[in-house]
Design an enzyme around this catalytic site. Structure first.
Site, mmCIF file in Angstrom:
data_model
loop_
_atom_site.group_PDB
_atom_site.id
_atom_site.type_symbol
_atom_site.label_atom_id
_atom_site.label_comp_id
_atom_site.label_asym_id
_atom_site.label_seq_id
_atom_site.Cartn_x
_atom_site.Cartn_y
_atom_site.Cartn_z
ATOM 1 N N GLY A 205 39.763 31.531 41.219
ATOM 2 C CA GLY A 205 40.122 30.144 40.960
ATOM 3 C C GLY A 205 38.933 29.194 40.951
ATOM 4 N N ASN B 208 48.968 36.958 37.976
ATOM 5 C CA ASN B 208 49.435 36.465 39.272
ATOM 6 C C ASN B 208 49.683 34.970 39.104
ATOM 7 O OD1 ASN B 208 49.921 35.754 41.901
ATOM 8 N ND2 ASN B 208 47.788 35.990 42.574
#
Ligand code: PEP
Length: 255
Positions: free
Chosen positions: A174, A9
């Site tokens: 993240g 992604n």
């Protein structure tokens, strides 16, 4: 059918040239292997060219990161499933936590988007996952099951079989913090059990369930060796061939 998958992604990263270079490097570095797939989730502007780059390589597919739920109309700035199909895109990521959080995408909207993707002949990669607060309060399993129930479980069995699920705990996305292999396995097993309750054991056993949240070369092997973890949806580490290719390699069972 259940595959081992490494899906990247890229989010809102890479300019056009960088994106195409990255796609080329990944396609060139990926050896065809039975039962294994690689998916490149690129920004919209790269999709058509990345589809071209992937042509002839049956191993690598292309995903959009979002779509609109309607077929067409006055929705300025939006992209329909039909448009994605017309350029050869294979998958659409639906319900990434960043879309749920920053764009207020509800379970109901995501159910509509999922149906639109299926109606348009593409395959949804449906994301679910809890916040740190929910995990600390101990009701993450219930929360994720509810996301699946409201987003997916009124699909027909035929449609559900086309779904790829990505479990992505928000606290691991993240952040550099990864769910432990045991934490990932626990919830993947719960997800498979709830699929079995609705669609039966065969469908559950054949559903691909990916883990996402700070997957990197150093932890991919251990995560992917869990019995209910079928690969990963990868953000940061999918932006460089040097880090994404070893993650793809980690999908192959070691002798
Ligand atoms: C993601 O964006 O879906 C993701 C899991 O990101 P990262 O791998 O960077 O945590």
């Amino acid at each position: 059918m259940r595959y081992k998958i490494a899906a990247g992604n890229w989010k809102m990263n890479t300019n056009h040239e960088q994106g195409l270079d990255l796609a080329r490097a990944i396609v060139q570095g990926t050896e065809p292997q039975e039962g294994i797939k690689v998916i490149l989730g690129t920004p919209f502007i790269h999709l058509k060219d990345v589809v071209e780059i992937c042509k002839g390589n049956t191993q690598v597919g292309v995903a959009a990161q979002n779509c609109h739920q309607e077929e067409k109309g006055a929705f300025t700035g939006e992209i329909s499933v039909g448009m994605l199909k017309s350029i050869g895109v294979d998958y659409v990521i639906v319900g990434h936590s960043e879309r749920r959080q920053y764009f207020r995408e509800s379970n109901e909207l995501l159910a509509q988007k999922t149906k639109a993707v299926l109606a348009g002949g593409l395959k949804p990669i449906f994301c679910c996952g809890e916040s740190l607060e929910i995990r600390n309060e101990g009701w993450h399993v219930r929360y994720v099951k509810n996301q699946l129930k409201r987003g997916l479980f009124d699909l027909s069995e035929e449609d559900f079989k086309k779904i790829i699920i990505a479990y992505e705990p928000i606290w691991a996305i993240g952040t550099g913090v990864t769910a432990s292999p045991e934490q990932a396995q626990e919830i993947h097993k719960e997800i498979r059990t709830s699929i079995a309750e609705v669609y039966g054991t065969d469908v559950a056993q054949n559903t691909t369930i990916l883990y996402g949240g700070s997957v990197k070369p150093a932890n991919a092997n251990e995560l992917f060796s869990q019995p209910d973890v079928d690969g990963g949806l990868v953000g940061g580490a999918s932006l460089k061939a040097e880090t994404f290719l070893p993650i793809i390699e980690a999908l192959s069972p070691k002798a």
